[in-house]
Design a protein around this motif. Structure first.
Motif: not given
Length: 385
Positions: A46-74
């Motif tokens: 129940n998750v629709q999202t565009r997902m990527g991995a953001l890197v800063i210095d020695d850290l990697v952080l998952p990033v999700t991008v959405n526009d509407e998707e009002y039925d998505n999980s919280y």
């Protein structure tokens, strides 16, 4: 400061990401690579999202991008978190007056939130689970991330879930310094095994009774290595019975593919309870920066309550926290049960950055922060939700 200090890797260029030089890089790769390359919905239905991995210095952080998707999980949708989920929660409120007033108020607030485009949002460090844990992030790193993302997604809110002064004080302070507003999201419970012995006799006695129940139950504890693909469907069934069927369909709906990922790549450490040759309880936790949390938890809710499956699983979690010397983040809900066992409640927030957006899109977040801080969090503290 190098121009490419922050970089967002998406499906097309994920092969270029230097996982091996990053903090917990192999863990992040095991978790994120399948979700980015395949599809998130294959693992969390129940998750629709565009997902990527953001890197800063020695850290990697998952990033999700959405526009509407009002039925998505919280986990990806502020609208679901603050409106749809609240509609379900309010049905459980004991006060008929509050329940009758809440429906129309939520409908009005929901309409305003849609007009304000609250689901046009980029979440940083979003692992798509009930609770996100953090490595240390400085205010300067947060500022760099924010400048990068507001240039890349100029019409999107930038946000961090699961932040709290009690859980990640440096991150929380850094977010505020970088211009983020803190909007209350949940009231969560933390158990510190180092302080368990200092609690009153009632707490110590309750924890002991739970351990004794485990010893006398006849249940067999199945460690991660004893669980396999043949258990995947049953694990999903147990999780679904508790977190989806009993609580809410808006919780992340994990699939057998996610469980197999957890089993093979150990993105979660799984522990099961086997009773009379059948798996009747399951938990799955991960840890980061001295803290552990359990996004996968479930048991056969059709069995008699007197068997104490929930109590035994909770006792197993406490034992894991004690043996590993980790602070246990117990998420939200059943507050009285957790408080009786020595957990302390604290407010958790979603940090939102909206300064680059038009004023009319900023107003809803300011209103939410004021209302939730003064009403909902105070009620959660009082009634131990």
């Amino acid at each position: 400061m190098s121009a490419n200090r922050v970089r967002l890797y998406e499906k097309a260029d994920l092969a270029e990401l230097p996982w091996e030089r990053l903090k917990d890089g192999e863990y992040a790769r095991a978790f994120l690579e399948p979700l980015i390359l395949d599809s998130v919905a294959a693992y969390i239905s129940n998750v629709q999202t565009r997902m990527g991995a953001l890197v800063i210095d020695d850290l990697v952080l998952p990033v999700t991008v959405n526009d509407e998707e009002y039925d998505n999980s919280y986990v990806c949708s502020p609208y679901t978190h603050y409106i749809s989920y609240a509609r379900e929660e309010i049905k459980l409120v004991a006060s008929p007056l509050l329940a009758s007033l809440g429906g129309p108020l939520l409908s009005g607030a929901g309409a305003i939130m849609r007009l304000s485009r609250v689901n046009r949002i980029v979440f940083v460090n979003n692992w798509l689970l009930s609770t996100n844990l953090y490595h240390p992030l400085t205010a300067e790193q947060i500022g760099e991330i924010t400048r990068f993302l507001t240039r890349r997604f100029p019409r999107h809110i930038v946000a961090f879930r699961s932040v709290s002064p009690a859980v990640c004080p440096e991150v929380c302070a850094g977010l505020e310094r970088a211009g983020y507003g803190l909007v209350p999201s949940r009231f969560v419970y933390l158990f510190d095994p180092k302080q368990a012995g200092q609690k009153g006799w009632r707490v110590r006695n309750t924890l002991k009774r739970d351990r004794d129940m485990m010893k006398k139950s006849g249940c067999r504890i199945l460690r991660h290595e004893e669980l396999g693909d043949e258990h995947a469907e049953r694990i999903v069934e147990l999780y679904q019975a508790l977190y989806v069927d009993k609580y809410s369909h808006l919780n992340p709906q994990l699939t057998p593919a996610f469980v197999r990922l957890a089993l093979h790549r150990r993105i979660l450490t799984l522990i099961g309870l086997e009773r009379e040759g059948r798996l009747d309880g399951i938990l799955g936790y991960f840890h980061r920066n001295g803290m552990m949390t359990t996004p996968l938890f479930g048991y056969d809710t059709a069995l008699p309550k007197k068997l104490g499956l929930y109590r035994m699983l909770s006792s197993l979690l406490v034992s894991e926290a004690e043996s590993r010397g980790l602070l246990l983040h117990q998420s939200a809900g059943v507050g009285a049960f957790k408080a009786d066992r020595g957990a302390e409640g604290t407010a958790e927030f979603t940090a939102v950055y909206v300064r680059h957006l038009p004023g009319w899109r900023q107003l809803i977040w300011k209103a939410l922060a004021a209302v939730l801080d003064r009403v909902v969090i105070d009620m959660a503290r009082k009634y131990k939700w």
